[in-house]
Design a protein around this motif. Sequence first.
Motif, mmCIF file in Angstrom:
data_model
loop_
_atom_site.group_PDB
_atom_site.id
_atom_site.type_symbol
_atom_site.label_atom_id
_atom_site.label_comp_id
_atom_site.label_asym_id
_atom_site.label_seq_id
_atom_site.Cartn_x
_atom_site.Cartn_y
_atom_site.Cartn_z
ATOM 1 N N UNK A 13 67.036 166.553 116.971
ATOM 2 C CA UNK A 13 68.400 166.077 117.589
ATOM 3 C C UNK A 13 69.505 166.183 116.631
ATOM 4 N N UNK A 14 69.831 167.239 115.891
ATOM 5 C CA UNK A 14 70.753 167.581 114.963
ATOM 6 C C UNK A 14 72.180 167.332 115.713
ATOM 7 N N UNK A 15 72.353 167.754 117.102
ATOM 8 C CA UNK A 15 73.472 167.777 117.680
ATOM 9 C C UNK A 15 74.157 166.286 117.469
ATOM 10 N N UNK A 16 73.241 165.059 117.505
ATOM 11 C CA UNK A 16 73.927 163.650 117.601
ATOM 12 C C UNK A 16 74.376 163.599 116.313
ATOM 13 N N UNK A 17 73.922 164.292 115.237
ATOM 14 C CA UNK A 17 74.496 164.130 113.795
ATOM 15 C C UNK A 17 75.936 164.948 113.825
ATOM 16 N N UNK A 18 75.684 165.905 114.492
ATOM 17 C CA UNK A 18 76.946 166.781 114.329
ATOM 18 C C UNK A 18 78.228 166.307 115.034
ATOM 19 N N UNK A 19 77.708 165.510 116.113
ATOM 20 C CA UNK A 19 78.802 164.846 117.041
ATOM 21 C C UNK A 19 79.773 164.026 116.281
ATOM 22 N N UNK A 20 78.920 163.359 115.341
ATOM 23 C CA UNK A 20 79.752 162.285 114.388
ATOM 24 C C UNK A 20 80.457 163.077 113.310
ATOM 25 N N UNK A 21 79.973 164.271 112.767
ATOM 26 C CA UNK A 21 80.299 165.160 111.491
ATOM 27 C C UNK A 21 81.712 165.492 112.250
ATOM 28 N N UNK A 22 81.654 166.147 113.642
ATOM 29 C CA UNK A 22 82.904 166.770 114.183
ATOM 30 C C UNK A 22 84.008 166.003 114.122
ATOM 31 N N UNK A 23 84.111 164.623 114.104
ATOM 32 C CA UNK A 23 84.701 163.650 114.442
ATOM 33 C C UNK A 23 85.502 163.328 112.542
ATOM 34 N N UNK A 24 84.409 163.229 111.913
ATOM 35 C CA UNK A 24 84.939 162.623 110.681
ATOM 36 C C UNK A 24 84.620 163.628 109.415
ATOM 37 N N UNK A 25 84.123 164.894 109.413
ATOM 38 C CA UNK A 25 84.042 165.437 108.462
ATOM 39 C C UNK A 25 84.685 166.773 108.708
ATOM 40 N N UNK A 26 85.511 167.207 107.747
ATOM 41 C CA UNK A 26 86.283 168.553 107.685
ATOM 42 C C UNK A 26 85.301 169.563 107.370
ATOM 43 N N UNK A 27 84.133 169.414 106.903
ATOM 44 C CA UNK A 27 83.309 170.520 106.596
ATOM 45 C C UNK A 27 82.097 170.750 107.638
ATOM 46 N N UNK A 28 82.322 169.996 108.797
ATOM 47 C CA UNK A 28 81.338 170.114 109.775
ATOM 48 C C UNK A 28 80.929 171.447 110.478
ATOM 49 N N UNK A 29 82.048 172.268 110.437
ATOM 50 C CA UNK A 29 81.817 173.506 110.859
ATOM 51 C C UNK A 29 81.678 174.782 109.685
ATOM 52 N N UNK A 30 81.608 174.198 108.563
ATOM 53 C CA UNK A 30 81.412 175.228 107.482
ATOM 54 C C UNK A 30 79.910 175.198 106.890
ATOM 55 N N UNK A 31 79.077 174.064 107.023
ATOM 56 C CA UNK A 31 77.797 173.837 106.600
ATOM 57 C C UNK A 31 76.907 172.966 107.548
ATOM 58 N N UNK A 32 75.794 173.422 107.677
ATOM 59 C CA UNK A 32 75.284 172.535 108.765
ATOM 60 C C UNK A 32 74.990 170.865 107.996
ATOM 61 N N UNK A 33 74.563 169.872 108.850
ATOM 62 C CA UNK A 33 74.086 168.638 108.157
ATOM 63 C C UNK A 33 72.915 169.079 106.924
ATOM 64 N N UNK A 34 73.041 168.419 105.991
ATOM 65 C CA UNK A 34 72.424 168.613 104.659
ATOM 66 C C UNK A 34 72.322 167.514 103.733
ATOM 67 N N UNK A 35 71.381 167.524 102.854
ATOM 68 C CA UNK A 35 71.145 166.625 101.875
ATOM 69 C C UNK A 35 71.270 167.417 100.415
ATOM 70 N N UNK A 36 72.316 167.211 99.893
ATOM 71 C CA UNK A 36 72.496 167.843 98.529
ATOM 72 C C UNK A 36 71.676 167.749 97.516
ATOM 73 N N UNK A 37 70.960 168.547 96.940
ATOM 74 C CA UNK A 37 70.059 168.422 95.701
ATOM 75 C C UNK A 37 70.848 168.583 94.224
#
Length: 172
Positions: A13-37
């Motif tokens: 259900x990644x789209x549920x994460x992306x829905x929030x990112x589209x509102x608040x994260x300017x990088x939402x269209x530049x990189x998929x949801x991720x955990x930075x290592x």
Amino acid sequence: MKRAIHIFPAFRKTEKIQDIRYIYDPLSDKIPPHITLVFPFESRIPQNELFEHVQSLANAVAPFNLTMNGVTGSGGKYLFLNVKQGNDALIHLHNELYTGILAPFRNHHITYTPHITLGRIKNQEECTMAVEKYKDWEESFHTVVKEVVIEEIGEDDHSHVIGRIRLDDNRF
């Protein structure tokens, strides 16, 4: 060249994460949801040396379960989706990746807290409102982490995957 190392969780259900990112994260269209290592770093380390470093560490790590849920704020300007299962494995990978050729890029002034960034918010008041809005969000996300991703970050901040390194399936 600017690069980073991430996990791109394969949630159903990644789209549920992306829905929030589209509102608040300017990088939402530049990189998929991720955990930075390994956080973005600039270096001239040859790509093959970077791949060898990551591969040598991935060979010692089994795929692991990852569960995420719960939204919190951080630093008055970030909105995080929190790790509930898999935290120790993520911290282990982070610590191991920052050895050898990547050791000079580690920032010892920041405590590593695995998460997915849902938002980069301009001011604390807006961040507080966003945290309040999602404080009761009960959505849970599960997957098995099977690979680590190496990316190049373009001048336009777009992520370009240059390598996918599998964790050792024989250890699972």
